[in-house]
Design an enzyme around this catalytic site. Structure first.
Site, PDB file in Angstrom:
ATOM      1  N   TRP A 146       0.494  -5.181  -7.595  1.00 23.27           N
ATOM      2  CA  TRP A 146      -0.886  -5.135  -8.067  1.00 23.27           C
ATOM      3  C   TRP A 146      -1.272  -3.733  -8.495  1.00 23.27           C
ATOM      4  CZ3 TRP A 146      -1.026  -9.787  -9.215  1.00 23.27           C
ATOM      5  CH2 TRP A 146      -0.510 -10.767  -8.366  1.00 23.27           C
ATOM      6  N   LYS A 193      -8.052 -14.672  -0.316  1.00 24.00           N
ATOM      7  CA  LYS A 193      -7.109 -14.388   0.758  1.00 24.00           C
ATOM      8  C   LYS A 193      -7.823 -14.317   2.110  1.00 24.00           C
ATOM      9  CE  LYS A 193      -4.105 -12.217  -2.582  1.00 24.00           C
ATOM     10  NZ  LYS A 193      -3.013 -13.219  -2.608  1.00 24.00           N
ATOM     11  N   ASP A 199      -8.337  -1.655  -4.189  1.00 16.21           N
ATOM     12  CA  ASP A 199      -8.120  -3.096  -4.253  1.00 16.21           C
ATOM     13  C   ASP A 199      -7.872  -3.564  -2.818  1.00 16.21           C
ATOM     14  OD1 ASP A 199      -7.238  -5.681  -4.513  1.00 16.21           O
ATOM     15  OD2 ASP A 199      -5.681  -5.246  -5.990  1.00 16.21           O
TER      16      ASP A 199
END
Lengths: 357, 357
Positions: free
Chosen positions: B102, B196, B172
């Site tokens: 990511w 998540k 993030d």
């Protein structure tokens, strides 16, 4: 299931009672998996089946040809206002049929990325009519012609789709997709936020002719490039899984109801019933004239703003919810999307009649 | 409710059983309104209360100061990879701590809009460790330093947050927000896809220091400009209402569980239990070493790929779902987000133990 109330919300809107019951029943345990559909990976076989069925059913409902991609995205029509020019404006030129607030916003976004030509606009009279469109004004190098097939706020509908053979037609169908029959071949791209006619908020359907994919602006964010999602069947990143599941159930329900043509008959009937009542009343009036009247969003009013407000309260007490018109128009609005049955409209007419007496 | 299965999905992931029960119970009739929360307008009082409570509870959970905005957006972290540079790259320069897939994608998007400086990367060994970071390398005109606090795919976690006083820190936190205590003041911007640790797929939380809003790139799409959403309290367009509702329930549940600090204790315990079992076994191994080990995503493996696959099937039969590692790493992975209780991890250890025997 008998509804306790009739919900005339412009969106997020009513969903089919049968769909909601299925979703509730399998909410904690999807098909015996012991898990909710909300809790499974988008890469799992379970979800794969959900998204594939949703696409197959939409393809059947709209008779979508093979040379079109179906994408399930996020961000609503408001994101499409930018995605369309970012992906389609190869020559830096787009044309618009300006019929309402959402057309305006599509124009404003496109202006960032190229030249916009407003072929025709009804802004002069607060979008209370559909202005005539002269396709000869469009130059052949124009990248696309953008239209809004139904204007939720103002209660208008395009009764004719431009016969645009020269340049791709792009349609925002957010508030009337699957409510009447369109020929997908007439369009280069169709988009629709789900939350009015086909599902919950948080998902956008895009139907795009494959040859229009692959020419995005060099500064186009990866997530706003149709190619990204086309290459990965809408699974480049985590999609809005529950919204796709629920929209898939609505597609299935639409098929079970007889498809788009059957619902179109019902939708005309529902709208006609309400317009006929309004037109025959000396108390209520609708200022949109035929043939521009929307079948989805019926805008009307009482003789004065005070009575409009009183009616909203009166109707709510009677179980008819969300009849207040959009703040930029005032008055009243009843949204009669696919999920609203004829019985609901009949009841609304009763309530309106009772109020005027 | 007793779960039939234990769900170790990396995301979309398990949601708290209590939350799912509430959502199911009021699915068709939200608080006696006769309508589903899915079917009400985002401008209605009913939804207004939902979104305001969600924000208030998140502010309490993370002790978010007044000079930060909380936004509920769409598009996942993948959209943030572009939104961050489009909004923050005033000087056209961003720095990155590259600790996984990511991070890589955040870098790739930022490269479109300016210069990217990778301060440190563990790409050389497939992101199996957290590389040291030398903050002195960052020049003062850098617009932001981007980090990924937990790497879902590779099972690593930043054990230290850079003490970046000079330039805004952007994090993030998709896979570990609310799983441990962070000081929001240490960051300029925090973002997290909900699917998540805090809710369903289709919603992204952004926490942004107000002074970072208002300097977007001139070609920034309106929907990708933080200012658009900040000015309208996340109601510029139709937000993903159900996802916000459900995430709000998870925030409330998190408070009821004792808040982030209580869950942090539980999360350490869960991870420790599983790592201890793996480390003490001669059959299983984890190749991430302390202190880089994730508390959320525990990556491990058996002696060979064939046994890994067998274990996935064996565990599923025993009701332990989604243990397969990410395709770029292989092996196994158990995701132990906030919603997974200690009992689930204890059961997983039993199953793993049974398999090795």
């Amino acid at each position: 299931m008998k509804r306790k109330v009739y919900n005339f919300s412009p969106g997020p809107a009513l969903l089919p009672a049968d769909v909601m019951e299925i979703a509730q029943r399998e909410f904690l345990d999807y098909k015996g998996s012991g898990m909710s559909i909300l809790e499974v990976s988008h890469r799992s076989g379970v979800f794969q089946e959900v998204i594939e069925n949703a696409e197959a059913n939409l393809r059947q409902l709209m008779a979508i040809p093979e040379n079109y991609e179906v994408l399930f995205l996020q961000g609503g029509a408001s994101t499409q206002f930018a995605m369309v020019p970012l992906n389609l404006m190869k020559n830096g030129k787009a044309a618009f049929w300006d019929t309402g607030r959402w057309s305006e916003r599509a124009i404003a976004e496109a202006e960032k990325y190229g030249n916009t030509q407003v072929l025709s606009s009804s802004r002069d009279r607060n979008y209370s009519y559909v202005p005539p469109l002269d396709l000869d004004k469009v130059s052949p190098e124009t990248d696309y012609l953008h239209i809004t097939t139904n204007n939720t706020i103002f209660g208008t509908r395009l009764s004719q789709i431009p016969d645009s053979k020269k340049i791709p037609l792009v349609a925002d169908m957010s508030s009337n997709i699957l409510s009447e029959t369109y020929q997908v071949e007439d369009f280069g791209l169709i988009y629709a936020g789900a939350q009015k006619n086909i599902g919950p908020a948080g998902m956008t359907v895009v139907i795009i002719r494959k040859d229009l994919i692959g020419s995005a602006h060099e500064l186009c964010p990866k997530m706003l490039n149709y190619q990204t999602h086309s290459e990965k069947n809408s699974l480049y990143n985590t999609p809005p899984t529950f919204a796709i599941y629920l929209t898939g159930l609505v597609f299935k329900w639409t098929l079970d109801m007889g498809g788009v043509s059957a619902l179109e008959v019902q939708n005309r009937k529902k709208a006609q019933l309400l317009y006929d009542f309004i037109d025959s009343s000396s108390f209520y009036s609708a200022n949109i004239s035929e043939p521009d009247r929307s079948w989805m969003n019926i805008c009307f009013k009482t003789p004065d703003g005070e009575s409009d407000l009183k009616l909203v309260g009166f109707a709510e007490e009677k179980g008819c919810m969300f009849l207040k018109g959009h703040r930029s128009v005032g008055g009243l609005r009843a949204s009669l999307y696919n999920s609203m049955n004829l019985e609901g409209v009949e009841y609304l007419v009763e309530v309106l009649d009772e109020f005027q007496k």
